[in-house]
Design an enzyme around this catalytic site. Structure first.
Site, PDB file in Angstrom:
ATOM      1  N   LYS A 210      20.735  50.303 -18.562  1.00 56.56           N
ATOM      2  CA  LYS A 210      19.475  50.300 -17.617  1.00 56.56           C
ATOM      3  C   LYS A 210      18.316  50.623 -18.663  1.00 56.56           C
ATOM      4  CE  LYS A 210      17.160  51.886 -13.544  1.00 56.56           C
ATOM      5  NZ  LYS A 210      17.226  52.711 -12.401  1.00 56.56           N
ATOM      6  N   GLU A 216      25.699  57.078 -25.892  1.00 55.38           N
ATOM      7  CA  GLU A 216      26.912  56.729 -26.054  1.00 55.38           C
ATOM      8  C   GLU A 216      27.161  55.119 -26.236  1.00 55.38           C
ATOM      9  OE1 GLU A 216      25.791  58.651 -23.730  1.00 55.38           O
ATOM     10  OE2 GLU A 216      27.531  60.161 -23.150  1.00 55.38           O
ATOM     11  N   GLY A 270      21.544  53.070 -11.140  1.00 53.06           N
ATOM     12  CA  GLY A 270      22.556  52.690 -11.988  1.00 53.06           C
ATOM     13  C   GLY A 270      23.911  52.611 -11.195  1.00 53.06           C
ATOM     14  N   ARG A 271      24.377  53.446 -10.546  1.00 52.19           N
ATOM     15  CA  ARG A 271      25.328  53.553  -9.920  1.00 52.19           C
ATOM     16  C   ARG A 271      25.671  52.654  -8.570  1.00 52.19           C
ATOM     17  NH1 ARG A 271      22.680  58.125  -9.505  1.00 52.19           N
ATOM     18  NH2 ARG A 271      21.791  59.148  -7.811  1.00 52.19           N
ATOM     19  N   GLU A 356      27.531  62.041  -7.926  1.00 56.98           N
ATOM     20  CA  GLU A 356      26.075  61.877  -8.460  1.00 56.98           C
ATOM     21  C   GLU A 356      24.932  61.590  -7.534  1.00 56.98           C
ATOM     22  OE1 GLU A 356      25.483  60.630 -13.015  1.00 56.98           O
ATOM     23  OE2 GLU A 356      24.970  58.690 -11.562  1.00 56.98           O
ATOM     24  N   HIS A 387      53.214  61.261  -4.950  1.00 54.87           N
ATOM     25  CA  HIS A 387      54.166  62.045  -5.850  1.00 54.87           C
ATOM     26  C   HIS A 387      53.587  62.960  -6.740  1.00 54.87           C
ATOM     27  CE1 HIS A 387      57.582  59.318  -4.581  1.00 54.87           C
ATOM     28  NE2 HIS A 387      56.558  58.234  -4.447  1.00 54.87           N
ATOM     29  N   LYS A 515      23.208  66.706 -21.554  1.00 51.45           N
ATOM     30  CA  LYS A 515      22.815  65.816 -22.791  1.00 51.45           C
ATOM     31  C   LYS A 515      21.800  66.397 -23.454  1.00 51.45           C
ATOM     32  CE  LYS A 515      22.651  61.516 -20.105  1.00 51.45           C
ATOM     33  NZ  LYS A 515      21.381  60.492 -19.573  1.00 51.45           N
TER      34      LYS A 515
HETATM   35  C1  G6Q Z   1      23.688  56.148 -12.376  1.00 47.63           C
HETATM   36  C2  G6Q Z   1      23.407  57.174 -13.548  1.00 47.63           C
HETATM   37  C3  G6Q Z   1      24.105  57.122 -14.665  1.00 47.63           C
HETATM   38  C4  G6Q Z   1      23.655  55.867 -15.792  1.00 47.63           C
HETATM   39  C5  G6Q Z   1      24.348  55.954 -17.054  1.00 47.63           C
HETATM   40  C6  G6Q Z   1      23.861  54.755 -17.967  1.00 47.63           C
HETATM   41  O1  G6Q Z   1      23.154  56.032 -11.522  1.00 47.63           O
HETATM   42  O2  G6Q Z   1      21.863  56.825 -13.743  1.00 47.63           O
HETATM   43  O3  G6Q Z   1      25.575  56.882 -14.555  1.00 47.63           O
HETATM   44  O4  G6Q Z   1      24.062  54.774 -15.210  1.00 47.63           O
HETATM   45  O5  G6Q Z   1      23.954  57.253 -17.646  1.00 47.63           O
HETATM   46  O6  G6Q Z   1      22.581  54.664 -18.204  1.00 47.63           O
HETATM   47  P1  G6Q Z   1      22.033  53.398 -18.769  1.00 47.63           P
HETATM   48  O7  G6Q Z   1      22.171  52.199 -17.962  1.00 47.63           O
HETATM   49  O8  G6Q Z   1      20.325  53.496 -18.627  1.00 47.63           O
HETATM   50  O9  G6Q Z   1      22.419  53.355 -20.109  1.00 47.63           O
END
Ligand code: G6Q
Length: 550
Positions: A210, A216, A270-271, A356, A387, A515
């Site tokens: 996003k 990462e 994002g989620r 989250e 199990h 972070k």
């Molecule tokens: C989700 C969070 C988080 C996000 C990641 C990746 O709701 O905001 O999990 O999706 O940190 O972020 P980017 O999509 O900006 O790389």
């Protein structure tokens, strides 16, 4: 944005629930079932062929009514409307929350800052269709003309968990020659293990971010880009890399033509983003028609959530039950157990969605809350987890409400497999609810031929307290539509909980501190810079690791 200052745990309905809890805490579900032969029908809600059976919960009509009063007192109806209308309910980030617009299959306009967002959303869906069809038909090929059959999604968190979960859930719908891979972890192993398996000429990388600033994702994307350029040359990049982002500037800076970028917007968290172009890997794997069926399923759940009375509303009842256990029984965890191998990543996906979104302690009035918010969520695929951690779920000192999810028909009806699986999910719910008294355990042992002495010695170990709650979702088959319905139900449940707890379910400030500190430790690991300003343990660990790496 909701204006009024108050504390949720001082509301009349909350106080009433505290009283209800005191009276009801010892009531046994097995007695409730014995008294009411219609309990299952009464406490089940069906939407098309999905049924949510919540009858194995520690409630009766009075408790249900009291929980519904809490929803009413929190003005849940207005808040649902506010979300669907594009109001800026993500108050800390001053953003609208419109994952529902992404699957607004009725196409009614939705306005953010006076602008209808639907034309843009439909434009991106059309672009996804055009691109995914071209790739699937071999019209958009790799640099050397080969068909792109390896889809590698590079993203993390919300840009990984949704597509990964959905691709796995819909594995039976993948085009025969298509394979999906997911790289999320910064651990070089994640990259190496995928790159070892694939041929660059046949690989399409989708960089999902996003913000397009996530360390990462960008590090993994750079590594993959170098791997591809080493194999096929710089000119190959345009044919093997696409991006999904809200940040065109950073995408261009990374070296991806914005023509190859699929846009989404800051009103998509994002989620909550797998319904947007973040789901491109899903569309490539299962085809755009199936992707749209998933949107249709989510839309059906959206309309149910928006329009059904709260007493007959699946996400609302899911949330109210969860609050009942979290805040009145003080249960700190819940488990989600899909009895479908294809749903194996659903618990991981829901972990992010729930923890989250609602793992917060400050309310919308800037006050620390005085009640529990999100429980710990964990889970895994049944029957495997029977199990492993089910010992604790049956006999541990913590009560952990469970959600069971099961399709009536398997994609792989081999011999008796599915019937055994179904028998197991049903047995778990029943066993958790009924339990087994010491007398029952004793009599069972005597019947099985054990001596009285042995039966007495073992009867407590073999008894089960029971009265342990569970919900069961049953649907016909794990198809794109059912998946859309199911995931949308959990999204809305999470929203309702956030409304009642008076917290912002749509920010995630809690992930920032770690972070930030990693960025300060990185140079200390890379150079020989002296460690500074850390606690003794961290400084010691930095030194230890540096010594080991020499
Ligand atoms: C989700 C969070 C988080 C996000 C990641 C990746 O709701 O905001 O999990 O999706 O940190 O972020 P980017 O999509 O900006 O790389």
């Amino acid at each position: 944005m909701f204006g009024r200052k108050f504390e949720v745990n001082k509301l009349k309905s909350w106080k009433n629930l505290e009283k209800c809890y005191k009276k009801f805490a010892k009531t046994q579900m097995r007695d409730l079932f014995a008294k009411d032969s219609h309990r299952a029908e009464k406490y089940s809600i069906s939407l098309e062929n999905l049924t949510f059976d919540y009858s194995k919960n520690r409630i009766d009509d009075k408790i249900k009514e009291a929980l519904l009063q809490l929803a009413a007192e929190r003005n849940l109806g207005d808040k649902i409307e506010a979300m669907f209308a594009g109001e800026k309910i993500n108050q800390t980030e001053k953003r609208a929350v419109l994952h529902v617009a992404l699957r607004n299959r009725g196409h009614a306009p939705i306005y953010v800052d006076g602008k209808n967002v639907m034309p843009k959303i439909n434009e991106v869906l059309a672009k996804m269709r055009q691109f995914s069809e071209a790739v699937r038909l071999g019209k958009f090929t790799g640099h050397t003309g080969k068909k792109l059959t390896n889809i590698v999604n590079i993203g993390i968190g919300g840009s990984d968990l949704g597509p990964k979960m959905a691709c796995e859930a819909l594995r039976r719908y993948w085009a025969k020659d298509m394979k999906c891979y997911f790289i999320s972890n910064i651990d070089g192993t994640a990259c190496a293990e995928v790159l070892n398996k694939i041929d660059p000429e046949e690989t399409l990388f989708i960089i999902c971010s996003k913000t397009f600033t996530t360390i990462e994702t960008l590090t993994n994307a750079k590594t993959c880009r170098k791997w591809l350029v080493d194999a096929l040359g710089e000119h190959a990049v345009a044919k093997h890399f696409v991006a999904v982002s809200t940040n065109a500037k950073e995408v261009a800076k990374f070296g991806i033509d914005v023509e190859n970028m699929f846009e989404f917007w800051d009103f998509v968290g994002g989620r909550y983003s797998m319904w947007s172009a973040i789901g491109l890997s899903i569309a490539l794997a299962v085809g755009m028609d199936n992707f749209e069926k998933m949107l249709d399923g989510a839309y059906a759940m959206d309309m149910h959530f928006k329009n059904a009375g709260f007493a007959e509303n699946i996400p609302v009842m899911m949330a109210l039950l969860s609050i009942w256990y979290r805040d009145f029984f003080k249960f700190g965890a819940m488990a989600v157990i899909p009895y479908d191998q294809y749903l194996q990543y659903v618990p991981a996906y829901l972990q992010q969605l729930v923890m989250e979104s609602n793992g917060k302690s400050v309310n919308n009035e800037e006050k620390f809350v005085k009640y529990g918010t999100a429980p710990v969520l964990f889970g895994g695929a049944g029957t495997d987890v029977q199990h492993s951690f089910f010992q604790l779920i049956h006999q541990g000192t913590s009560v952990i409400p469970c959600d069971f999810i099961v399709p009536a028909i398997s994609h792989n009806e081999i011999g008796e497999h599915h019937e055994i699986l179904l028998a197991n999910v049903l047995a778990q719910g029943e066993a958790l609810m009924r339990g087994k008294t010491t007398t029952e355990a004793y009599e069972e042992m005597i019947k099985a031929g054990k001596s009285r002495e042995e039966a007495v010695a073992l009867k407590k170990y073999k008894s089960f307290s029971g009265n342990r709650p569970s919900n069961t979702f049953v649907f016909k088959k794990m198809d794109p539509y059912a998946l859309g319905m199911l995931i949308a139900a959990y999204e809305h449940k999470t929203f309702v909980e956030g409304v009642i707890w008076n917290i912002d379910s749509f920010d995630q400030m809690g992930v920032e501190l770690g972070k930030q500190m990693a960025l300060s430790i990185l140079p200390e690991l890379q150079n020989n810079a002296a460690t500074s300003d850390h606690d003794g343990s961290t400084a010691h660990l930095i030194k230890l690791i540096k010594d080991l790496r020499q």
